[in-house]
Design an enzyme around this catalytic site. Structure first.
Site, PDB file in Angstrom:
ATOM      1  N   GLU A  21      34.523  48.510  37.596  1.00 31.03           N
ATOM      2  CA  GLU A  21      35.754  48.016  36.965  1.00 31.03           C
ATOM      3  C   GLU A  21      36.983  48.237  37.836  1.00 31.03           C
ATOM      4  OE1 GLU A  21      38.786  49.101  33.280  1.00 31.03           O
ATOM      5  OE2 GLU A  21      36.783  49.984  33.285  1.00 31.03           O
TER       6      GLU A  21
ATOM      7  N   ASP B  26      35.143  51.883  32.245  1.00 30.72           N
ATOM      8  CA  ASP B  26      35.608  52.975  31.386  1.00 30.72           C
ATOM      9  C   ASP B  26      35.018  52.837  29.996  1.00 30.72           C
ATOM     10  OD1 ASP B  26      37.197  54.139  33.351  1.00 30.72           O
ATOM     11  OD2 ASP B  26      39.012  53.059  32.740  1.00 30.72           O
TER      12      ASP B  26
ATOM     13  N   TYR C  24      55.218  27.777  45.139  1.00 29.00           N
ATOM     14  CA  TYR C  24      56.323  27.911  46.096  1.00 29.00           C
ATOM     15  C   TYR C  24      56.762  26.583  46.711  1.00 29.00           C
ATOM     16  CZ  TYR C  24      56.731  32.954  45.903  1.00 29.00           C
ATOM     17  OH  TYR C  24      56.983  34.234  45.480  1.00 29.00           O
TER      18      TYR C  24
END
Length: 358
Positions: free
Chosen positions: A186, A239, A100
């Site tokens: 996760e 997962d 920025y």
């Protein structure tokens, strides 16, 4: 000062304590894990560290007199000058701050991120030595206290909400814990569900961390710092799909893009706690809770199976081959088909008590 005991009886942690003793014995033997300078994108695998850069490889040159690279060369010089000022003044900035300062010049955040990684690799120093910090997205909860660089005292004791991972991991000090294990989760949704179920207190003393998916640098640095300081067992809950496995591999073995900093980021002692593909069959999870592997999933799974570190992980390979054969995957949330609190009340406690990790 010790934490007040709130969790299960000491006998619950017998298998965990034996596992920790085994890890410490491995460290005393030189850190070898049992079976089970160039460009950033060139790497090799070292069993005790993870992905490493190769010593000799093809390099990419950025030149000031080449039309193709003159803009990149100018941006590198621009960011180098900003780094010089930060180091001179002993101040810090985030990558977002850098972007920025002149967003039109840089174009997008990714360009800034990649140049900072290139500079870190080129100078062979960690990014924090450049006085550039990443904005943390990770969360931490459990039996841990520390003091931040500015003197703020932080307690991560489990409650309805967690503590944000600090932006300057190197600056935190006086870390105190009596945790028996560290659980990397996760996904943020699963992490929050475990907090809601009071899992952290029920399994106390322990620590939980989430990187909210692919972990940011600070979350990885924190996990590494906790391992280096306390050498407590570290487990992952991801997962049962190729992308969950990929995230676990980043914590354990690192990533190609950050291979030049693997010594500071990887924890080869990490173990896969769940969700294992074999758990799907063992627990008789309903088929309507499973998801077919997509072509993208299959490509990712094939890619992971070809990686050199899989030769050190025969049990991981067996689980992944099981997934490939079934052509199905499952999210952690599939366990709710057994009961709403099965994950926190049955699955994780049993895995931890009886050594159900690989």
């Amino acid at each position: 000062m010790a934490f007040a005991p709130m969790g299960p009886e000491a006998s619950f942690f017998e298998v965990l304590d034996r596992h920790r003793a085994s890890l410490l014995a491995t460290l005393s033997r030189g850190g070898q894990e049992p079976s089970g300078q160039g460009t950033r994108m060139a790497s090799r695998f070292e069993d005790t560290v993870g992905l490493q850069m190769v010593s000799h490889c093809t390099t990419r040159k950025i030149r000031s007199d080449s039309p193709k690279s003159v803009q990149k060369f100018a941006l590198i010089l621009k960011i180098l000058s900003m780094i010089y000022k930060l180091v001179q003044s002993n101040t810090y900035a985030t990558k977002r701050d850098i972007y920025y300062t002149d967003s039109q010049l840089f174009g997008n955040q990714t360009i800034v991120d990649n140049i900072i990684d290139d500079i870190s690799c080129m100078l062979k120093v960690p990014r924090r030595s450049l006085h550039i910090l990443s904005t943390s997205k990770g969360l931490i909860a459990g039996n841990l206290r520390y003091v931040e660089e500015d003197g703020t005292r932080v307690s991560c004791t489990c409650g309805a909400s967690a503590v944000a991972v600090p932006s300057n991991i190197e600056g935190i000090r006086n870390l105190i814990t009596d945790a028996k294990f560290l659980l990397i989760v996760e996904k943020d949704a699963t992490f929050q569900r475990l907090l809601d179920d009071n899992f952290c207190n029920q399994m106390s003393p322990c620590i939980m961390v989430t990187g909210k998916g692919v972990p940011d640098l600070n979350t990885r640095l924190l996990v590494k710092k906790l391992w280096d300081l306390f050498h407590i067992p570290v487990f992952t809950l991801v997962d049962a799909d190729p992308y969950g496995i990929e995230i676990m591999c980043i914590y354990k073995y690192g990533s190609m893009s950050m291979s030049f900093e693997a010594h500071n980021l990887t924890v080869p002692a990490i173990r896969w706690l769940g969700l294992l593909p074999s758990d799907i069959k063992r627990l008789n999870i309903p088929k309507d809770s499973l998801i077919p592997l997509t072509k993208r999933d299959q490509k990712k799974l094939d890619s992971i199976l070809k990686r050199p570190y899989l030769t050190c992980q025969p049990f991981w390979r067996k689980e992944m081959e099981m997934m490939a054969d079934s052509k199905m995957k499952a999210e952690i949330q599939a366990l709710t088909s057994l009961s709403s609190d099965y994950l926190s009340r049955v699955y994780l406690p049993n895995k931890l008590k009886f050594g159900g990790w690989i």
